[in-house]
Design a protein around this motif. Sequence first.
Motif, mmCIF file in Angstrom:
data_model
loop_
_atom_site.group_PDB
_atom_site.id
_atom_site.type_symbol
_atom_site.label_atom_id
_atom_site.label_comp_id
_atom_site.label_asym_id
_atom_site.label_seq_id
_atom_site.Cartn_x
_atom_site.Cartn_y
_atom_site.Cartn_z
ATOM 1 N N ARG A 1 21.363 42.028 56.809
ATOM 2 C CA ARG A 1 21.759 41.967 55.386
ATOM 3 C C ARG A 1 22.636 40.746 55.119
ATOM 4 O O ARG A 1 22.480 40.058 54.110
ATOM 5 C CB ARG A 1 22.487 43.242 54.971
ATOM 6 C CG ARG A 1 21.590 44.429 54.743
ATOM 7 C CD ARG A 1 22.332 45.587 54.084
ATOM 8 N NE ARG A 1 23.548 45.962 54.790
ATOM 9 C CZ ARG A 1 23.599 46.843 55.794
ATOM 10 N NH1 ARG A 1 22.493 47.436 56.206
ATOM 11 N NH2 ARG A 1 24.738 47.146 56.372
ATOM 12 N N CYS B 1 18.636 43.662 50.266
ATOM 13 C CA CYS B 1 19.980 44.001 50.774
ATOM 14 C C CYS B 1 20.545 45.242 50.097
ATOM 15 O O CYS B 1 21.254 46.026 50.728
ATOM 16 C CB CYS B 1 20.949 42.835 50.561
ATOM 17 S SG CYS B 1 20.659 41.442 51.653
ATOM 18 N N GLN C 1 16.748 50.033 53.824
ATOM 19 C CA GLN C 1 17.663 49.960 54.969
ATOM 20 C C GLN C 1 17.449 51.139 55.912
ATOM 21 O O GLN C 1 17.455 50.976 57.137
ATOM 22 C CB GLN C 1 19.124 49.908 54.506
ATOM 23 C CG GLN C 1 19.448 48.729 53.591
ATOM 24 C CD GLN C 1 19.073 47.390 54.191
ATOM 25 O OE1 GLN C 1 19.418 47.107 55.326
ATOM 26 N NE2 GLN C 1 18.371 46.573 53.430
ATOM 27 N N SER D 1 21.706 37.725 52.569
ATOM 28 C CA SER D 1 22.621 37.305 51.489
ATOM 29 C C SER D 1 22.988 35.840 51.631
ATOM 30 O O SER D 1 23.066 35.105 50.635
ATOM 31 C CB SER D 1 23.897 38.151 51.518
ATOM 32 O OG SER D 1 23.617 39.471 51.234
#
Length: 136
Positions: free
Chosen positions: A40, A82, A88, A44
């Motif tokens: 993640r 993200c 996730q 980002s």
Amino acid sequence: MHDEFLCHVTAYGVCDGRRIGVPLGTYRAPTLALALWWLRDRASWMAERLDPRPESERIPAAALVPVADTVPDVPAVLRAWCGDVDQQELIADELAAGRLVRIAVSDDTTEYELLAESVDALRMQRTVPALIVPVG
């Protein structure tokens, strides 16, 4: 349960008619949670570099220009990934099961790839005898 994970981030483009990969980072995560955090964080990081905030002090004035609506919005896709809890959890389940995970997103010039795999699964693959097929 798999305890350690290798994570990689690579950008691929074409140079002189050949596909070239440029490594953007590698991390050997000691836990599943840290592997997910690193993926993640790198997603980002890429999104911020591909689409920085115009008010950023690091960006010279008039350096940013809008792109056509037809160009895929890689930073938006990375940011959405993200923030997607379901994605996730899916990634965590796949890694915990020992499977390779690949997240890839492309624009008109570059493919950005996040990869993660269990170190234990890699070790187990090395112990499986190779398949040998006679030719001829």
